[in-house]
Design an enzyme around this catalytic site. Structure first.
Site, PDB file in Angstrom:
ATOM      1  N   ASP A  75       0.843  -1.194   0.000  1.00  0.00           N
ATOM      2  CA  ASP A  75       0.000   0.000   0.000  1.00  0.00           C
ATOM      3  C   ASP A  75       0.876   1.241   0.000  1.00  0.00           C
ATOM      4  OD1 ASP A  75      -2.731   1.366   0.504  1.00  0.00           O
ATOM      5  OD2 ASP A  75      -1.410   2.211   2.044  1.00  0.00           O
TER       6      ASP A  75
ATOM      7  N   TYR B   2       2.859  10.384   0.428  1.00  0.00           N
ATOM      8  CA  TYR B   2       4.010   9.924   1.186  1.00  0.00           C
ATOM      9  C   TYR B   2       5.318  10.422   0.559  1.00  0.00           C
ATOM     10  CZ  TYR B   2       0.485   6.653   2.983  1.00  0.00           C
ATOM     11  OH  TYR B   2      -0.650   6.083   3.524  1.00  0.00           O
TER      12      TYR B   2
ATOM     13  N   LYS C 165      -3.572   5.727  -3.485  1.00  0.00           N
ATOM     14  CA  LYS C 165      -4.649   6.615  -3.053  1.00  0.00           C
ATOM     15  C   LYS C 165      -4.792   7.806  -3.990  1.00  0.00           C
ATOM     16  CE  LYS C 165      -3.569   5.155   1.637  1.00  0.00           C
ATOM     17  NZ  LYS C 165      -2.274   4.534   1.356  1.00  0.00           N
TER      18      LYS C 165
END
Length: 336
Positions: free
Chosen positions: A46, A51, A77
């Site tokens: 994931d 990030y 995401k």
């Protein structure tokens, strides 16, 4: 589609730390950690554009782009678009503050519209070096906003990201979509919708040994009723359950440190590792499909896998309940 039918194992790898969360992680250390995860059988990864402003996706892509695509499950995401333009000053990450201050300096656009969702997906595929994604989470709808503003952002996501991802799922481009958040309220709202319907959710830091009571009140009963699965992110509560000093992306308060010490004292009396207690607690709920601890050191992968299979005596869970260290509503391993 039910997430439990998609995910290969009950443990995956969360790549937020590889976006230089809290510190600057050298490339060789990040790469060695990813190699260790793959070599020890981790096949669910994931990540997210947020990030490190794309850094985690780039690093993860360095591993996965060379592997057979049908041998792993990949989720990322939407909600942030990473630009080539450089940000002047620090990123505004709302409640997450300076969490990724050591990440890339690229500008981050926070947007959940249909157009931004498509741009986000294109950017992620490019950084990851893959041709498709398995699961896509709508990231942090409520994270950076207060009052009625987060409801406006939820509506933006409902009419934008939710519809795009629902269409992509129906077309077979992705296998599933859901919300990736560290607040329960947006998931509760999403599960109350007639359409679009999410397939599951990634809940970070809100179903852990340390912090789970709120999720048990409304969200998880709704998920059980609707047969919707959860992936547990941040199972170590930002690290404080695994010997770190952070909780909720910041230095842990005295109250939190004292509660962790009570948990540790009980675990030590039974010869139980804190990592094992944390992972197995989160996995005990029937809604949980997988946990995704993060790491920046290769040795942590072996620790996590050992913790997953560690034998924990029933007396530990029983005393945990008797000491009022877990909610009475929380399912415990072995039906304790």
């Amino acid at each position: 589609m039910n997430l439990q039918k998609i995910l290969p194992d009950r443990i995956g790898f969360g790549t937020a730390p590889l976006g230089n969360m809290f510190r600057a992680v050298p490339d060789d250390e990040a790469n060695a950690t990813l190699d260790a995860a793959w070599d020890q059988g981790i096949r669910f990864y994931d990540t997210a554009p947020l990030y490190g402003a794309g850094l985690a996706e780039i690093r993860l892509g360095g591993l996965l782009s060379s592997k057979p695509r049908n041998e792993f499950v990949l989720s990322t995401k939407v909600g942030r678009v990473i630009l080539d333009e450089i940000e002047e000053g620090s990123h505004d990450l709302g409640e997450k503050g300076s969490l990724f201050e050591f990440g890339r300096p690229n500008k981050i656009v926070h947007e959940w519209t249909a157009e931004a969702t498509e741009r986000s997906l294109e950017g992620s595929l490019k950084r990851l070096g893959v041709d498709r994604l398995d699961i896509v989470w709508v990231h942090d709808i409520s994270q950076d906003f207060h009052g009625d503003l987060w409801l406006q952002k939820f509506e933006e996501a409902r009419t934008g990201a939710f519809r795009v991802l629902s269409r992509l799922r129906d077309e077979g481009v992705i296998k599933a979509w859901g919300l990736g958040v560290n607040r329960t309220e947006p998931v509760e709202l999403a599960l109350a919708l007639e359409e679009p319907r999410p397939d599951g959710f990634l809940l970070a830091g809100r179903y852990t040994l340390l912090d789970h009571a709120h999720a048990l009140q409304r969200l998880l009963p709704m998920a059980v009723e609707q047969q919707v699965s959860m992936v547990v992110g941040g199972p170590y509560s930002s690290g404080v359950l695994a010997g770190g000093s952070h909780f909720e992306y910041a230095d842990a308060s005295t109250e939190i440190v004292e509660k962790v010490q009570r948990l540790k004292d009980l675990a030590d009396r039974h010869g139980v590792s804190m990592k094992a207690a944390a992972l197995q607690f989160s996995l005990a709920h029937p809604v949980t499909a997988a946990v995704i601890p993060g790491a920046t050191k290769p040795s942590r992968i072996a620790e996590d896998l050992a913790a997953l299979h560690e034998q924990i005596p029933a007396d530990f869970w029983r005393e945990l309940r008797e000491a009022d260290l877990v909610s009475p509503q929380a399912p415990l391993p072995g039906g304790v």
